[in-house]
Design a protein around this motif. Structure first.
Motif, PDB file in Angstrom:
ATOM      1  N   GLU A 226      -3.997  39.725  38.282  1.00 11.85           N
ATOM      2  CA  GLU A 226      -3.748  38.490  39.025  1.00 11.85           C
ATOM      3  C   GLU A 226      -2.506  37.797  38.463  1.00 11.85           C
ATOM      4  O   GLU A 226      -2.361  37.641  37.249  1.00 11.85           O
ATOM      5  CB  GLU A 226      -4.944  37.548  38.912  1.00 11.85           C
ATOM      6  N   GLN A 227      -1.620  37.418  39.354  1.00 14.67           N
ATOM      7  CA  GLN A 227      -0.386  36.759  38.941  1.00 14.67           C
ATOM      8  C   GLN A 227      -0.124  35.531  39.789  1.00 14.67           C
ATOM      9  O   GLN A 227      -0.548  35.448  40.933  1.00 14.67           O
ATOM     10  CB  GLN A 227       0.807  37.728  39.049  1.00 14.67           C
ATOM     11  N   MET A 228       0.596  34.578  39.218  1.00 16.28           N
ATOM     12  CA  MET A 228       0.961  33.362  39.932  1.00 16.28           C
ATOM     13  C   MET A 228       2.453  33.114  39.747  1.00 16.28           C
ATOM     14  O   MET A 228       2.964  33.118  38.626  1.00 16.28           O
ATOM     15  CB  MET A 228       0.167  32.162  39.394  1.00 16.28           C
ATOM     16  N   ALA A 229       3.156  32.931  40.842  1.00 17.22           N
ATOM     17  CA  ALA A 229       4.586  32.629  40.796  1.00 17.22           C
ATOM     18  C   ALA A 229       4.783  31.120  40.854  1.00 17.22           C
ATOM     19  O   ALA A 229       4.127  30.427  41.631  1.00 17.22           O
ATOM     20  CB  ALA A 229       5.315  33.297  41.957  1.00 17.22           C
ATOM     21  N   VAL A 230       5.679  30.598  40.022  1.00 22.96           N
ATOM     22  CA  VAL A 230       5.929  29.159  39.953  1.00 22.96           C
ATOM     23  C   VAL A 230       7.407  28.902  40.260  1.00 22.96           C
ATOM     24  O   VAL A 230       8.292  29.496  39.630  1.00 22.96           O
ATOM     25  CB  VAL A 230       5.592  28.590  38.562  1.00 22.96           C
ATOM     26  N   VAL A 231       7.649  28.047  41.227  1.00 22.66           N
ATOM     27  CA  VAL A 231       9.010  27.679  41.622  1.00 22.66           C
ATOM     28  C   VAL A 231       9.155  26.164  41.554  1.00 22.66           C
ATOM     29  O   VAL A 231       8.262  25.429  41.995  1.00 22.66           O
ATOM     30  CB  VAL A 231       9.323  28.165  43.057  1.00 22.66           C
TER      31      VAL A 231
ATOM     32  N   ILE B 132       6.746  34.178  36.536  1.00 24.38           N
ATOM     33  CA  ILE B 132       5.466  34.735  36.998  1.00 24.38           C
ATOM     34  C   ILE B 132       4.498  34.722  35.824  1.00 24.38           C
ATOM     35  O   ILE B 132       4.820  35.209  34.738  1.00 24.38           O
ATOM     36  CB  ILE B 132       5.633  36.167  37.528  1.00 24.38           C
ATOM     37  N   VAL B 133       3.331  34.154  36.058  1.00 24.58           N
ATOM     38  CA  VAL B 133       2.339  33.993  34.997  1.00 24.58           C
ATOM     39  C   VAL B 133       1.126  34.857  35.294  1.00 24.58           C
ATOM     40  O   VAL B 133       0.599  34.861  36.406  1.00 24.58           O
ATOM     41  CB  VAL B 133       1.901  32.517  34.883  1.00 24.58           C
ATOM     42  N   HIS B 134       0.686  35.620  34.292  1.00 24.14           N
ATOM     43  CA  HIS B 134      -0.549  36.389  34.417  1.00 24.14           C
ATOM     44  C   HIS B 134      -1.740  35.460  34.203  1.00 24.14           C
ATOM     45  O   HIS B 134      -1.790  34.700  33.236  1.00 24.14           O
ATOM     46  CB  HIS B 134      -0.586  37.516  33.390  1.00 24.14           C
ATOM     47  N   VAL B 135      -2.685  35.479  35.133  1.00 23.40           N
ATOM     48  CA  VAL B 135      -3.880  34.639  35.022  1.00 23.40           C
ATOM     49  C   VAL B 135      -5.121  35.533  35.018  1.00 23.40           C
ATOM     50  O   VAL B 135      -5.217  36.483  35.789  1.00 23.40           O
ATOM     51  CB  VAL B 135      -3.970  33.616  36.169  1.00 23.40           C
ATOM     52  N   THR B 136      -6.031  35.240  34.147  1.00 29.44           N
ATOM     53  CA  THR B 136      -7.261  36.026  34.052  1.00 29.44           C
ATOM     54  C   THR B 136      -8.273  35.636  35.119  1.00 29.44           C
ATOM     55  O   THR B 136      -9.212  36.373  35.400  1.00 29.44           O
ATOM     56  CB  THR B 136      -7.907  35.847  32.670  1.00 29.44           C
ATOM     57  N   SER B 137      -8.076  34.461  35.703  1.00 28.81           N
ATOM     58  CA  SER B 137      -8.983  33.971  36.732  1.00 28.81           C
ATOM     59  C   SER B 137      -8.183  33.138  37.732  1.00 28.81           C
ATOM     60  O   SER B 137      -7.178  32.522  37.377  1.00 28.81           O
ATOM     61  CB  SER B 137     -10.092  33.111  36.109  1.00 28.81           C
ATOM     62  N   THR B 138      -8.608  33.133  38.994  1.00 31.69           N
ATOM     63  CA  THR B 138      -7.907  32.369  40.026  1.00 31.69           C
ATOM     64  C   THR B 138      -8.591  31.047  40.333  1.00 31.69           C
ATOM     65  O   THR B 138      -8.339  30.448  41.379  1.00 31.69           O
ATOM     66  CB  THR B 138      -7.788  33.198  41.322  1.00 31.69           C
TER      67      THR B 138
ATOM     68  N   VAL C  54      -9.050  25.515  37.692  1.00 29.47           N
ATOM     69  CA  VAL C  54      -8.923  25.120  36.285  1.00 29.47           C
ATOM     70  C   VAL C  54      -8.023  26.097  35.526  1.00 29.47           C
ATOM     71  O   VAL C  54      -7.146  25.695  34.751  1.00 29.47           O
ATOM     72  CB  VAL C  54     -10.310  25.033  35.615  1.00 29.47           C
ATOM     73  N   SER C  55      -8.219  27.396  35.755  1.00 29.32           N
ATOM     74  CA  SER C  55      -7.418  28.417  35.083  1.00 29.32           C
ATOM     75  C   SER C  55      -5.960  28.339  35.522  1.00 29.32           C
ATOM     76  O   SER C  55      -5.035  28.476  34.699  1.00 29.32           O
ATOM     77  CB  SER C  55      -7.980  29.809  35.378  1.00 29.32           C
ATOM     78  N   LEU C  56      -5.732  28.119  36.803  1.00 25.25           N
ATOM     79  CA  LEU C  56      -4.365  28.027  37.312  1.00 25.25           C
ATOM     80  C   LEU C  56      -3.650  26.805  36.748  1.00 25.25           C
ATOM     81  O   LEU C  56      -2.464  26.867  36.390  1.00 25.25           O
ATOM     82  CB  LEU C  56      -4.374  27.972  38.849  1.00 25.25           C
ATOM     83  N   LYS C  57      -4.363  25.701  36.659  1.00 25.45           N
ATOM     84  CA  LYS C  57      -3.774  24.483  36.098  1.00 25.45           C
ATOM     85  C   LYS C  57      -3.392  24.689  34.633  1.00 25.45           C
ATOM     86  O   LYS C  57      -2.312  24.277  34.183  1.00 25.45           O
ATOM     87  CB  LYS C  57      -4.745  23.313  36.224  1.00 25.45           C
ATOM     88  N   ALA C  58      -4.273  25.348  33.879  1.00 29.01           N
ATOM     89  CA  ALA C  58      -3.988  25.623  32.472  1.00 29.01           C
ATOM     90  C   ALA C  58      -2.771  26.528  32.323  1.00 29.01           C
ATOM     91  O   ALA C  58      -1.942  26.336  31.420  1.00 29.01           O
ATOM     92  CB  ALA C  58      -5.211  26.247  31.810  1.00 29.01           C
ATOM     93  N   ALA C  59      -2.637  27.508  33.234  1.00 24.27           N
ATOM     94  CA  ALA C  59      -1.486  28.421  33.188  1.00 24.27           C
ATOM     95  C   ALA C  59      -0.187  27.683  33.488  1.00 24.27           C
ATOM     96  O   ALA C  59       0.845  27.936  32.854  1.00 24.27           O
ATOM     97  CB  ALA C  59      -1.699  29.553  34.182  1.00 24.27           C
ATOM     98  N   ILE C  60      -0.235  26.756  34.448  1.00 27.70           N
ATOM     99  CA  ILE C  60       0.961  25.972  34.785  1.00 27.70           C
ATOM    100  C   ILE C  60       1.359  25.083  33.613  1.00 27.70           C
ATOM    101  O   ILE C  60       2.548  24.993  33.259  1.00 27.70           O
ATOM    102  CB  ILE C  60       0.696  25.118  36.048  1.00 27.70           C
ATOM    103  N   GLU C  61       0.390  24.424  33.015  1.00 24.07           N
ATOM    104  CA  GLU C  61       0.686  23.544  31.877  1.00 24.07           C
ATOM    105  C   GLU C  61       1.285  24.330  30.709  1.00 24.07           C
ATOM    106  O   GLU C  61       2.215  23.860  30.037  1.00 24.07           O
ATOM    107  CB  GLU C  61      -0.583  22.815  31.451  1.00 24.07           C
ATOM    108  N   LYS C  62       0.770  25.529  30.475  1.00 27.98           N
ATOM    109  CA  LYS C  62       1.301  26.366  29.397  1.00 27.98           C
ATOM    110  C   LYS C  62       2.740  26.764  29.683  1.00 27.98           C
ATOM    111  O   LYS C  62       3.613  26.717  28.790  1.00 27.98           O
ATOM    112  CB  LYS C  62       0.430  27.605  29.221  1.00 27.98           C
TER     113      LYS C  62
ATOM    114  N   GLY D 260      -3.246  27.791  51.965  1.00 27.35           N
ATOM    115  CA  GLY D 260      -4.459  27.101  52.394  1.00 27.35           C
ATOM    116  C   GLY D 260      -5.733  27.519  51.706  1.00 27.35           C
ATOM    117  O   GLY D 260      -6.822  27.152  52.153  1.00 27.35           O
ATOM    118  N   ALA D 261      -5.644  28.290  50.614  1.00 32.92           N
ATOM    119  CA  ALA D 261      -6.852  28.731  49.921  1.00 32.92           C
ATOM    120  C   ALA D 261      -7.594  27.539  49.334  1.00 32.92           C
ATOM    121  O   ALA D 261      -6.981  26.556  48.907  1.00 32.92           O
ATOM    122  CB  ALA D 261      -6.490  29.722  48.812  1.00 32.92           C
ATOM    123  N   SER D 262      -8.927  27.626  49.305  1.00 35.28           N
ATOM    124  CA  SER D 262      -9.743  26.495  48.846  1.00 35.28           C
ATOM    125  C   SER D 262      -9.492  26.167  47.378  1.00 35.28           C
ATOM    126  O   SER D 262      -9.568  25.000  46.977  1.00 35.28           O
ATOM    127  CB  SER D 262     -11.231  26.795  49.063  1.00 35.28           C
ATOM    128  N   ASN D 263      -9.200  27.184  46.565  1.00 36.39           N
ATOM    129  CA  ASN D 263      -8.965  26.904  45.142  1.00 36.39           C
ATOM    130  C   ASN D 263      -7.620  26.214  44.913  1.00 36.39           C
ATOM    131  O   ASN D 263      -7.364  25.692  43.833  1.00 36.39           O
ATOM    132  CB  ASN D 263      -9.028  28.198  44.332  1.00 36.39           C
TER     133      ASN D 263
END
Length: 264
Positions: free
Chosen positions: A2-7, A24-30, A33-41, A60-63
């Motif tokens: 699972e990966q998240m791109a930040v622009v 691009i950040v690797h996230v162990t969970s989508t 809370v996990s995404l917010k922690a990854a962005i802050e890091k 439009g995903a609920s998370n």
């Protein structure tokens, strides 16, 4: 993985709007809370802080956009200035797909196309066969003058799997299917007589050949492609950095008019 791109989009000291791909950040969970922690890091690594955020936009995903537990809500709870805007190109894609699939014949074509891609692209062997047949057909068409040669023309194409959340994916899928129509039929004809396949698989290939040769399938395929082509131009135009709201509304009106004419 699972990966998240930040622009980041920001205004520089000259007053110009700048968009920068942060990483691009690797996230162990989508989860939100996990995404917010990854962005802050990631922000901390670049000397940034979420308290400086003045806007955020996701799909439009609920998370992501959930009112209570979504990522945008978690950030808003700590920073009320982080105004949330849903990605309009993403909304346009979802709306078009939902409306198109509300029509039974159109929905049937999309289902058949998805099944077709699963069968033809079901293995590396079949994909290689499709590629070789397409090269052969392109060379033949060039020799007979059916298509023109030139820089940037007749590039290698492949069958793309449509996704409701991927911009213009349905348009690209139908466009490539039309371009590779003969090659796809050639692969299906091979699968129909392939003795290594089960009888059900050969029957499925035969059924797809019969379907692709019907007038209704061909007509609906081209009609949907033309309609989605109009909306695709609007989607691309709305994503331009130099687009202004007045011209954007003009483009929306033109698109609605032409789509109405095409469907009518």
């Amino acid at each position: 993985m699972e990966q998240m791109a930040v622009v980041l989009r920001y205004v520089n000291k000259h007053g110009s709007i700048i968009e920068s791909f942060l990483g691009i950040v690797h996230v162990t969970s989508t989860t939100a809370v996990s995404l917010k922690a990854a962005i802050e890091k990631l922000f901390c690594e670049h000397g940034l802080t979420t308290s400086r955020i003045r806007g955020q936009g996701y799909d439009g995903a609920s998370n992501m956009q959930g009112e209570f537990g979504g990522l945008k809500s978690l950030i808003l709870s700590e920073n009320p200035s982080a105004f949330y805007v849903h990605c309009f190109a993403h909304q346009l894609q979802l709306t078009l797909v939902a409306i198109a699939k509300d029509h039974l014949q159109v929905c049937g074509v999309f289902n058949s196309v998805s099944n077709l891609i699963n069968v033809v692209g079901g293995s590396c062997k079949r994909q290689d066969m499709l590629r070789e047949n397409q090269i052969k057909n392109v060379k033949k068409a060039l020799g007979t003058g059916e298509i023109a040669s030139g820089q940037g023309l007749n590039q290698e194409t492949s069958l793309k799997r449509p996704a409701d959340t991927r911009w213009s994916s349905h348009f690209a899928t139908l466009t490539n299917l039309i371009l590779m129509y003969d090659s796809v039929v050639d692969v299906l004809k091979f699968l129909r007589v392939d003795s290594t396949l089960k009888r059900e698989q050969r029957a499925e290939a035969n059924g797809l050949i019969l379907l692709m040769n019907t007038f209704d399938f061909a007509l609906t395929l081209h009609l949907i492609k033309n309609v989605l082509g109009i909306s695709n131009e609007l989607s691309q135009a709305l994503q331009r950095k130099d687009q202004d709201i007045v011209n954007a509304m003009h483009l929306v009106n033109i698109t609605m008019l032409w789509m109405g004419i095409s469907i009518g």
